[in-house]
Design an enzyme around this catalytic site. Structure first.
Site: not given
Length: 378
Positions: A138, A212, A342
């Protein structure tokens, strides 16, 4: 529109934005249904942080310019009862230091994993932050979900929203190029929560942005095993060590990964024997097509969420590592209390030439659109 609303709207149209030093609540009113409120709730690294509430008369969405976080989504069940359907922290300042799971956050520069925390561009190797074993997850330790974005309230004929801007400087977390990103987050009069990411760079780089949010359409009364899920994908990109894709595109028909027709999530979890954390192939190549990629239903409440995206993949994650996590309203979140969908590029694409490219060059524009559409099935 009444006189007071006209005055407020006119002032905003003249200014073009909500000043970051604002301390009073600002309200835009369009007709009798669309409204947005913004108020300062704190500061982080010397920058003002705001809490926004978007209301279309049927549902409400709360968000903040800290991390581009969607903090709550209140939507009605089949009886008209309004409940929050995303995992949340109690207050916006809590997100400053307590959002390890990335609840509701904007993710960047690169959502999901990059193997060995490195990649090559034009023969040059870039070493980025390791924060997931030997890999990057991420975007590193200080990802976009931990930054203060510059906000601006806006309206259209059928929606209200917040436009946010963030400059990720050359070398941040090891990524090349000054990356300028604008994020639009808006609620429509037809119960659509629309997100649009746009990025440009002054050096060739890689980019993969998403949201997210952790969804639980029951109103977060327990786990999501009773949810029904359909994903419009016939393959996954299976992972090897560290969940880095092997490079294979694997057909899923007849396996526990198969959600091509609606399936009970609990039954699929039992068949798999573990939690889901896998990339589903929704397109084989990049395109600007906004495609329906998933439908989530909660039969008891009647709530339905349809998900659309322009990205080539979607990561299904079933909140596997939550345990006694202190959330909002005195609840302690547990494994499988939510599911994340996602929409994003495929994991480790910078190191997989056969995967759809995530490279962005100067003069090009990265665009990713996501739509979450909420409704009720009685």
């Amino acid at each position: 529109m009444n006189l007071k609303s006209k005055i407020i709207l006119a002032a905003l149209l003249i200014s073009g934005s909500v000043c970051q030093s604002q301390t009073k609540t600002t309200v835009i009113q369009e007709g009798v249904s669309l409204s947005i409120k913004g108020e300062k709730v704190g500061t982080w690294v010397g920058q003002d942080v705001f809490h926004y509430t978007l209301d279309n008369g049927t549902m409400q969405v709360e968000m903040t310019n800290f991390g581009g976080v969607i903090s709550r989504i209140y939507t009605p069940d089949k009886e008209g009862k309004l409940e929050n359907v995303v995992l949340a922290l109690e207050t916006i300042p809590d997100y400053f230091t307590k959002n390890g799971p990335h609840l509701g956050a904007a993710i960047g520069r690169y959502a999901n994993r990059i193997g060995s925390a490195s990649f090559k561009l034009d023969g040059d190797t870039f070493h980025i932050t390791k924060n997931n074993g030997e890999n990057t997850l991420h975007g590193g330790t200080k990802d976009f979900g931990q930054k203060v974005w510059k906000p601006e309230i806006y309206k259209t004929d059928h929606a209200i929203g917040v436009k946010m801007y963030y400059l990720s400087v050359d070398g941040e977390e090891g990524f090349p190029g000054n990356l300028e990103t604008t994020l639009w987050m808006e609620l429509s009069s037809t119960n659509e929560l629309k997100l649009r990411f746009e990025s440009i760079t002054d050096k060739k780089t890689v980019v993969n942005l998403t949201n997210h949010s952790y969804f639980n359409l029951s109103g977060i009364t327990g786990d999501v095993r009773d949810h029904e899920l359909q994903i419009f994908a016939d393959a996954i990109t299976p992972g090897g060590p560290g969940q880095i894709p092997t490079g294979e595109i694997k057909a899923i028909a007849g396996t526990p990964f198969d959600f091509q027709t609606p399936k009970n999530l609990g039954a699929q979890l039992d068949a798999l024997g573990e939690g889901f954390d896998h990339n589903y192939v929704t397109k084989r190549e990049n395109s600007s097509e906004l495609k329906k990629i998933a439908i989530v239903k909660h039969p008891d409440s009647g709530r339905v969420m349809e998900v659309y995206s322009t990205a080539p993949g979607v990561q299904l994650y079933t909140s596997n590592h939550m345990k006694d996590f202190a959330g909002a309203d005195g609840k302690f979140y547990q494994p499988h209390w939510a599911l994340c969908l996602e929409p994003e590029a495929w994991p480790d694409s910078p190191n997989k030439p056969s995967f759809p490219s995530t490279t962005l060059a100067p003069g090009e524009k990265y665009v990713h659109e996501i739509v979450y559409e909420f409704g009720v099935e009685k």
